[in-house]
Enzyme design. Structure first.
Site, short mmCIF file in Angstrom:
data_model
loop_
_atom_site.label_atom_id
_atom_site.label_comp_id
_atom_site.label_asym_id
_atom_site.label_seq_id
_atom_site.Cartn_x
_atom_site.Cartn_y
_atom_site.Cartn_z
N ARG A 137 35.07 8.40 65.93
CA ARG A 137 34.71 7.50 67.31
C ARG A 137 33.81 8.28 68.30
O ARG A 137 32.91 7.92 69.26
CB ARG A 137 35.86 7.00 67.59
CG ARG A 137 35.85 5.85 68.80
CD ARG A 137 35.79 6.33 70.38
NE ARG A 137 36.85 7.33 70.47
CZ ARG A 137 36.80 8.40 71.29
NH1 ARG A 137 35.60 8.78 71.73
NH2 ARG A 137 37.73 9.27 71.49
N SER A 138 34.05 9.82 68.31
CA SER A 138 33.39 10.46 69.37
C SER A 138 31.94 10.61 69.10
O SER A 138 31.07 10.60 69.99
CB SER A 138 33.91 11.92 69.22
OG SER A 138 35.56 12.06 69.66
N GLU A 198 36.93 13.44 78.81
CA GLU A 198 36.59 12.36 79.42
C GLU A 198 37.63 12.28 80.92
O GLU A 198 37.94 11.02 81.11
CB GLU A 198 36.50 10.90 78.69
CG GLU A 198 35.70 11.18 77.39
CD GLU A 198 34.35 11.69 77.29
OE1 GLU A 198 33.83 11.89 78.56
OE2 GLU A 198 33.57 11.54 76.23
N SER A 230 36.96 19.27 85.22
CA SER A 230 37.38 18.39 86.06
C SER A 230 36.56 18.15 87.20
O SER A 230 36.52 17.25 87.81
CB SER A 230 38.98 18.29 86.19
OG SER A 230 39.72 18.09 85.16
#
Length: 388
Positions: free
Chosen positions: A94-95, A367, A142
């Site tokens: 999926r990544s 993410e 972040s």
């Protein structure tokens, strides 16, 4: 999904026939092409990414929620369902798809020039060209506003210097979307990876997402023409909008991993004999399975609801944060609980549970960490930013 869980929440009634067909097609591909090999790929820390990219392009899932340029133009919900089925096999698969479509392709599609779109998007949709997304840095994850990668004008050109870290697809990419500080703030650049000064050493020593290519990006006096800049992206809005697209896919994907763990645990408990009867016949086991089924079902409902909001064009970053925080947090808890049902067998790659648990440790962080999403939701609830 097991039939009993489908009936428990009547999930298919919330989908259109086209969405069910897309989900079934992706599920079949994942089951036949990827599942038989994924444990071996994970153990060996390798993946035939270029080969898979072409196959995934033929399947139509690369950039599938984008319009034009040979992209499928599906609904956001259909894209989410594809992510769910791919991550039910492995988060790394999926990544590959979400970095290609929701980060690299979306950035070019949303912020790029017509020339950039024509040059890259059709080949990326077909899987002939692979993209990556260079935002995170060794000391700035972040807090991307603090990035140190810089782009400086030199005549009509741009010269980029800096380092990016934890970049999916980096070592195999043909093109990198790189974000850098300029005199006018943060800007994005489309960087062909054969440009002199660009390198992408692969990160090998990792215990999570082993069936995925993770790299560092090093830019040493990378000279680009003025046309390499994404003309419509200025400031953090550019990369953060793209990250929202990827986070949306994770809302669906993580619950796919949880579903696969739960299905594995149910099947195992029904066949494993303990004290003369199946493990599934014990109250403690059924209580665990029931509690996990509730969370998997609720995770699906949340994902589907957010999909419908996104299809209307009304979704907010705070809503995506809510979905990512809840579904990843619940998925990793479910993986760990399912491991207890499988007992010692749960730590082997004969079963997918420990592999999902290890992968979800990365999904919990990338993410946007769970803490960042908590603060995003907290700001929405209180009106006060607590990031600093």
């Amino acid at each position: 999904m097991s039939q009993s869980l489908t009936q428990l929440f009547d999930l298919d009634s919330l989908l259109t026939p086209e969405e069910i067909e897309i989900r079934s097609t992706v599920r079949k591909f994942a089951a036949e092409r990827i599942r038989p090999h994924i444990a071996e790929w994970f153990e060996e820390g390798r993946i035939p990414a270029r080969e898979l990219a072409v196959e995934l392009g033929s399947l139509g899932v690369l950039g599938m929620h984008l319009d034009g340029y040979d992209c499928a133009g599906t609904s956001a919900t259909a894209y989410g369902l594809a992510c769910l089925e791919l991550e039910a096999v492995d988060s790394g698969i999926r990544s590959l798809v979400s970095v290609q479509g929701s980060l690299a392709m979306f950035s070019i599609h949303h912020w790029g020039s017509e020339e950039q779109k024509q040059q890259w998007l059709p080949s990326m949709a077909a899987g002939r060209a692979i993209g990556c997304f260079g935002l995170t840095e060794p000391d700035h994850g972040s807090d991307p506003a603090g990035m140190r990668t810089r782009a400086v004008r030199d005549g009509d050109d741009w010269v980029l210097n800096g380092t990016k870290m934890w970049i999916t697809n980096g070592s195999i990419a043909d093109v990198a979307v790189v974000w850098a500080q300029t005199e006018d703030g943060i800007r994005g650049f489309v960087v062909p990876t054969d440009t002199p000064g660009f390198s992408a050493p692969e990160i090998r020593a990792k215990m999570s997402l082993r069936a995925s290519v993770t790299s560092e990006l090093v830019l040493e006096d990378v000279r680009l023409p003025a046309s390499a800049m994404l003309p419509l992206a200025q400031g953090l809005r550019g990369p953060l909008t793209s990250l929202g697209e990827a986070r949306f896919g994770i809302v669906f994907g993580a619950i796919g991993a949880a579903r696969d763990c739960l299905e594995t645990a149910i099947d195992y408990a029904q066949t494993r004999q303990v004290f003369g009867k199946p493990l599934a016949g014990y109250q403690l086991t059924q209580a665990k399975l029931a509690d996990m089924a509730l969370e998997v079902g609720k995770g699906h409902l949340l994902a589907y609801h957010l999909g419908r909001i996104k299809d209307r064009g009304d979704i907010t970053p705070e809503q995506i944060s809510t979905g990512k925080l809840n579904n990843v947090r619940e998925a990793i808890a479910i993986a760990r609980e399912c491991r207890t049902i499988l007992a010692a067998n749960g730590i082997t790659l004969e079963y997918p549970v420990i592999r999902h648990a290890n992968n979800l440790e990365s999904v919990l962080t990338y993410e946007g960490t769970s803490e960042v999403h908590q603060l995003t939701i907290g700001k929405a609830l209180t009106g006060s930013a607590a990031f600093r």
